[in-house]
Design a protein around this motif. Sequence first.
Motif, PDB file in Angstrom:
ATOM      1  N   SER A  80     -13.732 -45.632 -49.605  1.00 34.63           N
ATOM      2  CA  SER A  80     -12.930 -45.933 -48.410  1.00 34.63           C
ATOM      3  C   SER A  80     -11.508 -46.333 -48.773  1.00 34.63           C
ATOM      4  O   SER A  80     -10.580 -46.153 -47.977  1.00 34.63           O
ATOM      5  N   ALA A  81     -11.312 -46.856 -49.991  1.00 33.78           N
ATOM      6  CA  ALA A  81      -9.979 -47.302 -50.405  1.00 33.78           C
ATOM      7  C   ALA A  81      -8.994 -46.154 -50.570  1.00 33.78           C
ATOM      8  O   ALA A  81      -7.779 -46.378 -50.633  1.00 33.78           O
ATOM      9  N   ILE A  82      -9.485 -44.912 -50.618  1.00 40.05           N
ATOM     10  CA  ILE A  82      -8.582 -43.763 -50.696  1.00 40.05           C
ATOM     11  C   ILE A  82      -7.678 -43.714 -49.468  1.00 40.05           C
ATOM     12  O   ILE A  82      -6.548 -43.220 -49.522  1.00 40.05           O
ATOM     13  N   SER A  83      -8.158 -44.258 -48.372  1.00 41.29           N
ATOM     14  CA  SER A  83      -7.353 -44.260 -47.143  1.00 41.29           C
ATOM     15  C   SER A  83      -6.097 -45.108 -47.280  1.00 41.29           C
ATOM     16  O   SER A  83      -5.240 -45.084 -46.395  1.00 41.29           O
ATOM     17  N   ASN A  84      -5.966 -45.847 -48.389  1.00 38.74           N
ATOM     18  CA  ASN A  84      -4.762 -46.647 -48.634  1.00 38.74           C
ATOM     19  C   ASN A  84      -3.646 -45.843 -49.305  1.00 38.74           C
ATOM     20  O   ASN A  84      -2.539 -46.359 -49.484  1.00 38.74           O
ATOM     21  N   ILE A  85      -3.929 -44.583 -49.671  1.00 45.35           N
ATOM     22  CA  ILE A  85      -2.906 -43.765 -50.337  1.00 45.35           C
ATOM     23  C   ILE A  85      -2.050 -43.103 -49.252  1.00 45.35           C
ATOM     24  O   ILE A  85      -2.297 -41.964 -48.845  1.00 45.35           O
ATOM     25  N   SER A 106      -8.543 -41.698 -41.130  1.00 44.15           N
ATOM     26  CA  SER A 106      -7.595 -41.439 -40.045  1.00 44.15           C
ATOM     27  C   SER A 106      -6.251 -42.119 -40.298  1.00 44.15           C
ATOM     28  O   SER A 106      -5.278 -41.865 -39.590  1.00 44.15           O
ATOM     29  N   ASN A 107      -6.188 -42.993 -41.332  1.00 47.37           N
ATOM     30  CA  ASN A 107      -4.928 -43.647 -41.697  1.00 47.37           C
ATOM     31  C   ASN A 107      -4.076 -42.814 -42.660  1.00 47.37           C
ATOM     32  O   ASN A 107      -2.953 -43.212 -42.981  1.00 47.37           O
ATOM     33  N   ILE A 130     -12.814 -37.689 -37.078  1.00 42.66           N
ATOM     34  CA  ILE A 130     -11.912 -38.543 -37.863  1.00 42.66           C
ATOM     35  C   ILE A 130     -10.633 -37.788 -38.218  1.00 42.66           C
ATOM     36  O   ILE A 130      -9.513 -38.289 -38.048  1.00 42.66           O
ATOM     37  N   LEU A 131     -10.803 -36.544 -38.676  1.00 41.54           N
ATOM     38  CA  LEU A 131      -9.645 -35.769 -39.126  1.00 41.54           C
ATOM     39  C   LEU A 131      -8.732 -35.355 -37.977  1.00 41.54           C
ATOM     40  O   LEU A 131      -7.535 -35.129 -38.191  1.00 41.54           O
ATOM     41  N   SER A 132      -9.279 -35.248 -36.790  1.00 42.31           N
ATOM     42  CA  SER A 132      -8.457 -34.829 -35.640  1.00 42.31           C
ATOM     43  C   SER A 132      -7.378 -35.849 -35.293  1.00 42.31           C
ATOM     44  O   SER A 132      -6.438 -35.541 -34.559  1.00 42.31           O
ATOM     45  N   LYS A 133      -7.484 -37.051 -35.848  1.00 45.22           N
ATOM     46  CA  LYS A 133      -6.500 -38.099 -35.580  1.00 45.22           C
ATOM     47  C   LYS A 133      -5.291 -38.013 -36.511  1.00 45.22           C
ATOM     48  O   LYS A 133      -4.324 -38.774 -36.344  1.00 45.22           O
ATOM     49  N   LEU A 134      -5.354 -37.096 -37.475  1.00 49.27           N
ATOM     50  CA  LEU A 134      -4.272 -36.996 -38.457  1.00 49.27           C
ATOM     51  C   LEU A 134      -3.132 -36.156 -37.893  1.00 49.27           C
ATOM     52  O   LEU A 134      -3.307 -34.968 -37.610  1.00 49.27           O
ATOM     53  N   PRO A 135      -1.958 -36.715 -37.761  1.00 45.55           N
ATOM     54  CA  PRO A 135      -0.856 -36.023 -37.065  1.00 45.55           C
ATOM     55  C   PRO A 135      -0.258 -34.849 -37.824  1.00 45.55           C
ATOM     56  O   PRO A 135       0.338 -33.960 -37.216  1.00 45.55           O
ATOM     57  N   LYS A 136      -0.406 -34.818 -39.166  1.00 47.38           N
ATOM     58  CA  LYS A 136       0.255 -33.775 -39.953  1.00 47.38           C
ATOM     59  C   LYS A 136      -0.721 -32.783 -40.581  1.00 47.38           C
ATOM     60  O   LYS A 136      -0.289 -31.897 -41.334  1.00 47.38           O
TER      61      LYS A 136
END
Length: 210
Positions: A80-85, A106-107, A130-136
């Motif tokens: 889960s810490a990968i979401s911090n990159i 999603s972050n 989850i991925l649908s929340k990614l803007p780019k």
Amino acid sequence: MKKINLLKIVLLLCSYAVFSQNNDKIKEYTSLSEALREPEKVLRLNLSNQNINLSNENWSKFINLEYLSLKNDHLKEIPSAISNIKSLKTIDLSNNDFTNLPEGFSNLTNLEEIYLNEEKNMNLPKTLSILSKLPKLKSLHLENDNLSVLPNELLKFKNLESLYLNNNKFKEIPKLEALDHLKYLDLKDNNINPELQDMKNLNFGFKINF
């Protein structure tokens, strides 16, 4: 004398060009321990085909990391810490054993491309939600995932431009009209009727590869 000076200038320029070209090559780290010695310098980290434990790593140290591959690592959970990159643009999670992505994915607001190939155990609806929340996010790879239909969660994607569905079990072209940014759909090596393949020159609004 003028010829000698001109030759020196030419040689100097050639040496500078070679030096610049070598400097432009981005180093790809393949060892996590080496990468952690200077994490701020790491732009590409390829840990594929390794039997490693990633659960306790502080991924937030990689403040400039843009590419991460964990392909073929037999991971039952994605850390889960990968979401911090926050700098991450591309991630390859293909051929692992996880069921769900961490909610924190999603972050990853700069993520542009994700590989989820050969993921037979993955909960695809939840993953896509989850991925649908990614803007780019522009490129999604779902190759060889034993798919015959696509969940409705895919239609929530706002900026998806390329969708790879190679080597699945589709018998017809998925209805993707809601993906108004889609430019490329890859359906190679599916079970689609050859007559439908003849329709590839019709205007679907995006290019289809059979």
